[in-house]
Write a protein that holds these residues in place. Structure first.
Motif, PDB file in Angstrom:
ATOM      1  N   ASN A   1       6.059   8.808   7.920  1.00  9.91           N
ATOM      2  CA  ASN A   1       5.204   8.115   6.959  1.00  9.91           C
ATOM      3  C   ASN A   1       3.730   8.446   7.178  1.00  9.91           C
ATOM      4  OD1 ASN A   1       7.474   6.838   5.749  1.00  9.91           O
ATOM      5  ND2 ASN A   1       7.520   5.381   7.449  1.00  9.91           N
ATOM      6  N   GLN A   2       2.873   7.907   6.313  1.00  8.48           N
ATOM      7  CA  GLN A   2       1.448   8.215   6.403  1.00  8.48           C
ATOM      8  C   GLN A   2       0.853   7.803   7.745  1.00  8.48           C
ATOM      9  OE1 GLN A   2       3.157   6.638   3.878  1.00  8.48           O
ATOM     10  NE2 GLN A   2       1.675   5.509   2.601  1.00  8.48           N
ATOM     11  N   GLU A   3       1.417   6.757   8.366  1.00  6.08           N
ATOM     12  CA  GLU A   3       0.959   6.336   9.682  1.00  6.08           C
ATOM     13  C   GLU A   3       1.183   7.445  10.714  1.00  6.08           C
ATOM     14  OE1 GLU A   3       1.783   2.823   7.180  1.00  6.08           O
ATOM     15  OE2 GLU A   3       2.928   4.626   7.653  1.00  6.08           O
TER      16      GLU A   3
ATOM     17  N   PRO B   1     -10.726  17.132  -0.728  1.00  5.45           N
ATOM     18  CA  PRO B   1     -10.897  15.689  -0.972  1.00  5.45           C
ATOM     19  C   PRO B   1      -9.717  14.892  -0.433  1.00  5.45           C
ATOM     20  CG  PRO B   1     -10.299  16.833  -2.999  1.00  5.45           C
ATOM     21  CD  PRO B   1     -10.590  17.891  -1.983  1.00  5.45           C
ATOM     22  N   LYS B   2     -10.005  13.638  -0.057  1.00  2.00           N
ATOM     23  CA  LYS B   2      -8.978  12.711   0.434  1.00  2.00           C
ATOM     24  C   LYS B   2      -8.174  13.346   1.564  1.00  2.00           C
ATOM     25  CE  LYS B   2     -10.033   9.862  -2.940  1.00  2.00           C
ATOM     26  NZ  LYS B   2     -10.817   8.622  -2.693  1.00  2.00           N
ATOM     27  N   SER B   3      -8.864  13.995   2.462  1.00  2.00           N
ATOM     28  CA  SER B   3      -8.197  14.743   3.532  1.00  2.00           C
ATOM     29  C   SER B   3      -8.860  14.477   4.872  1.00  2.00           C
ATOM     30  CB  SER B   3      -8.229  16.244   3.246  1.00  2.00           C
ATOM     31  OG  SER B   3      -7.558  16.548   2.044  1.00  2.00           O
ATOM     32  N   ALA B   4      -8.091  14.700   5.926  1.00  2.29           N
ATOM     33  CA  ALA B   4      -8.609  14.591   7.292  1.00  2.29           C
ATOM     34  C   ALA B   4      -8.305  15.873   8.042  1.00  2.29           C
ATOM     35  CB  ALA B   4      -7.988  13.406   8.010  1.00  2.29           C
TER      36      ALA B   4
ATOM     37  N   ALA C   1       0.864  -1.193   0.000  1.00  3.04           N
ATOM     38  CA  ALA C   1       0.000   0.000   0.000  1.00  3.04           C
ATOM     39  C   ALA C   1       0.894   1.235   0.000  1.00  3.04           C
ATOM     40  CB  ALA C   1      -0.922  -0.002   1.217  1.00  3.04           C
ATOM     41  N   PRO C   2       1.603   1.479  -1.137  1.00  4.30           N
ATOM     42  CA  PRO C   2       2.599   2.550  -1.143  1.00  4.30           C
ATOM     43  C   PRO C   2       2.020   3.947  -1.308  1.00  4.30           C
ATOM     44  CG  PRO C   2       2.550   1.473  -3.287  1.00  4.30           C
ATOM     45  CD  PRO C   2       1.606   0.707  -2.389  1.00  4.30           C
ATOM     46  N   ASP C   3       0.826   4.061  -1.901  1.00  4.32           N
ATOM     47  CA  ASP C   3       0.277   5.376  -2.177  1.00  4.32           C
ATOM     48  C   ASP C   3      -0.113   6.086  -0.892  1.00  4.32           C
ATOM     49  OD1 ASP C   3      -0.935   7.264  -4.322  1.00  4.32           O
ATOM     50  OD2 ASP C   3      -2.558   6.975  -2.866  1.00  4.32           O
ATOM     51  N   PHE C   4       0.404   7.274  -0.703  1.00  2.00           N
ATOM     52  CA  PHE C   4       0.148   8.012   0.533  1.00  2.00           C
ATOM     53  C   PHE C   4      -1.336   8.257   0.723  1.00  2.00           C
ATOM     54  CE2 PHE C   4      -0.606  11.759   3.058  1.00  2.00           C
ATOM     55  CZ  PHE C   4       0.286  11.653   4.104  1.00  2.00           C
TER      56      PHE C   4
ATOM     57  N   TRP D   1      -7.386   5.076   4.240  1.00  2.00           N
ATOM     58  CA  TRP D   1      -7.789   3.787   4.817  1.00  2.00           C
ATOM     59  C   TRP D   1      -7.575   3.775   6.329  1.00  2.00           C
ATOM     60  CZ3 TRP D   1      -6.404  -0.232   7.815  1.00  2.00           C
ATOM     61  CH2 TRP D   1      -7.169  -1.393   7.717  1.00  2.00           C
ATOM     62  N   MET D   2      -6.421   4.240   6.770  1.00  2.00           N
ATOM     63  CA  MET D   2      -6.131   4.243   8.208  1.00  2.00           C
ATOM     64  C   MET D   2      -7.062   5.185   8.967  1.00  2.00           C
ATOM     65  SD  MET D   2      -1.995   3.940   8.517  1.00  2.00           S
ATOM     66  CE  MET D   2      -1.591   4.908   7.073  1.00  2.00           C
ATOM     67  N   MET D   3      -7.293   6.351   8.421  1.00  2.00           N
ATOM     68  CA  MET D   3      -8.209   7.280   9.091  1.00  2.00           C
ATOM     69  C   MET D   3      -9.602   6.670   9.208  1.00  2.00           C
ATOM     70  SD  MET D   3      -6.504   9.954  10.039  1.00  2.00           S
ATOM     71  CE  MET D   3      -7.971  10.787  10.635  1.00  2.00           C
ATOM     72  N   LYS D   4     -10.077   6.056   8.128  1.00  2.00           N
ATOM     73  CA  LYS D   4     -11.433   5.514   8.103  1.00  2.00           C
ATOM     74  C   LYS D   4     -11.591   4.321   9.035  1.00  2.00           C
ATOM     75  CE  LYS D   4     -14.812   3.464   4.905  1.00  2.00           C
ATOM     76  NZ  LYS D   4     -15.137   3.192   3.482  1.00  2.00           N
ATOM     77  N   ASN D   5     -10.658   3.389   8.971  1.00  2.00           N
ATOM     78  CA  ASN D   5     -10.824   2.119   9.671  1.00  2.00           C
ATOM     79  C   ASN D   5     -10.209   2.084  11.065  1.00  2.00           C
ATOM     80  OD1 ASN D   5     -12.032   0.005   7.626  1.00  2.00           O
ATOM     81  ND2 ASN D   5     -10.619   1.292   6.476  1.00  2.00           N
TER      82      ASN D   5
END
Length: 533
Positions: free
Chosen positions: A422-424, A491-494, A359-362, A368-372
């Protein structure tokens, strides 16, 4: 009085209540604890508001945004000003401070052998101090991680495979935490010094090989004749770690007990065996020793809630199990609510998920992480949320078997000590920096295709985390009682919004329309998303 009667009396108090009550002591890492009655009074005060003379001052929310295109990276935005009964004519996310759910332990990541080794040996002292302050501290924009997990002995993210008692001796004469004292324990102690609220979970990947059917730490099952010895082994660990200044607030007895990896330590352990071990061996042993560590069952994926339910259906085990731990690699987060509804006095913890080369795409993995995880798992009753490795190197290691392309919250260049976030890092930062230990999840009505979760901290501060997983910017309102503010999310933002209510807040805590009943999380309405194997 029998152990089971004592344990049942103990378990009749919710895990949340026990956790809060024991915060008054300073025994675990010299942390200041809060009495539950004091917390209740503070929360009631926060919900009701304080009375003073004069007109209420308009609340102002501070705002931080991370966007999928990386133009904003946990970046602070212009503040939002609330107004009374504003006519927004937009979708409104409405908080309900009167509706209360679980108390929060916090967010964080595992201090694996690999993570600790990198931090202790591949960073200079100034680099180490700066990174640890950034991850665990709260000053100067630190993430404030307040929950972590360590492995009892080796995992795949160790330099090699080892247990804490490699000699085949049921008296455990050679038991030693020496290997953990090299890097893991010093890293945990430094984290505790930076954040005294830090809670520590410990998990074995395998019993010593001589206790197992395989004769090895790889594959096999624990032989029933060694259940008592293994309970002694885990008690030895809790006591030895405490002597090193490392608390064990939570203990799961086996990582991923329905999986037998072929290249790193692991152990299959069915629900009947786990129930017997917890109810007749480990639980009574810890109770007799006066050890307050909370035992968590399962510690595996969302796809098999029946495993946790079977353990909890055993009266002996149920008396000692404080909660259930979950991983992300199969199934749907709604499984957490399914088990919570059956046993509402048991806590839920989300304890492992890893990003990686798959899952390389930032943008995609951040969303996904924010949602789940950040929103989904907390709406499904998780009191604590963890990623897997806190730090890995530029080669996705060090590791000994297992995942060859996992990603840490940060990447440490083993040659220079340079740190890549990283995105995490950004996903978890949207919660960990703002949701404090002891905070409580509150009611939230979602709208406009946005997903969110809301909390109230002990001082009454509101924290709202919102995700726009769509492809268009959304303009929306935020409502807190009679106060409303207008917000916009790309979009695609938190975004995270944090504000204190005014001294006088009109109709403070008023229910703002229909909200889900407790035990029916918003995440149950979302489609299932699988995330790796």
């Amino acid at each position: 009085m029998s152990d089971r009667i004592l344990a049942q009396a103990f378990s009749s108090v919710s895990a949340d209540q026990r956790r809060l009550e024991r915060r008054i002591s300073v025994g675990k890492g010299a942390r200041v604890k809060l009495l539950a009655p004091l917390l209740a009074a503070l929360m009631a005060l926060a919900g009701a508001g304080c009375v003073s003379a004069g007109e209420p001052e308009e609340p102002v929310a501070r705002v931080w945004v991370t966007s999928g295109d990386r133009s904003q990276m946990l970046s602070e935005q212009a503040p939002l000003r609330f107004a009374v009964d504003a006519s927004l004519e937009r979708p409104v996310l409405a908080l309900d401070v009167a509706q209360r759910f679980q108390h929060m332990v916090g967010f964080g990541a595992a201090i694996t052998d690999a993570s600790a080794w990198l931090i202790q040996t591949r960073l200079t002292p100034p680099q180490r101090a700066a990174l640890m302050q950034e991850l665990f501290g709260r000053d100067a924009g630190g993430l404030g991680f307040s929950f972590t997990r360590i492995t009892i002995g080796a995992s795949d993210f160790s330099l090699n495979h080892y247990s804490l008692a490699d000699a085949a001796d049921p008296t455990l004469q050679d038991f030693s935490t020496r290997r953990m004292e090299e890097s893991v324990f010093p890293t945990v102690r430094q984290a505790l010094a930076l954040n005294p609220d830090l809670e520590v979970m410990a998990t074995p990947w395998s019993a010593p090989g001589w206790m197992k059917t395989s004769g090895s730490m790889i594959q096999g099952e624990l032989k029933p004749e060694f259940y008592a010895v293994y309970a002694d082994y885990l008690q030895h660990y809790i006591e030895a770690a405490a002597a090193q200044g490392v608390p064990t607030d939570y203990l799961s007895i086996q990582n991923e007990p329905d999986f037998e990896p072929d290249s790193y330590p692991g152990m299959r352990w069915g629900p009947q065996g786990r129930a017997t071990f917890i109810g007749r061996h480990l639980g009574p042993r810890l109770l007799a020793a006066g050890i307050e560590t909370d035992i968590l069952d399962w510690d595996h994926n969302w796809d098999q809630p029946e495993q946790a339910l079977e353990v909890l259906s055993d009266p002996d085990a149920q008396a000692f199990v404080a909660g259930v731990a979950w991983h992300c690699y199969a199934g749907d987060v709604a499984a957490q609510t399914h088990v919570h509804d059956a046993y509402p006095d048991k806590s839920a913890f989300f304890t492992e998920c890893s990003g990686g080369g798959w899952a390389p795409d930032f943008s995609d993995s951040f969303v996904w992480m924010m949602k789940n995880l950040i929103i989904g798992s907390t709406n499904a009753w998780a009191s604590g949320v963890l990623m897997w490795n806190l730090a890995l190197d530029e080669n996705h290691g060090p590791h000994s078997g297992g995942c060859g392309d996992c990603r840490g919250v940060v990447t440490i260049d083993s040659r220079t000590g340079a740190v890549q976030r990283n995105q995490e890092y950004y996903a978890f930062g949207h919660a960990s920096r703002f949701v404090r230990t002891g905070a409580q999840r509150i009611g939230l009505v979602e709208a406009g295709g946005l997903l969110g979760v809301a909390f109230v901290n002990l001082d009454g501060e509101r924290v709202l985390v919102v995700l726009n997983e769509g492809s268009e910017t959304v303009t929306f309102g935020i409502q807190d009682g009679s106060w409303q503010a207008l917000a916009e999310l790309p979009p695609k933002s938190a975004a995270t919004y944090a504000w204190l209510p005014p001294a006088i807040s009109p109709e403070q805590g008023r229910s703002s329309g229909p909200v889900p009943e407790p035990g029916t999380p918003e995440s149950a309405r979302r489609e299932a998303v699988d995330h790796g194997d």
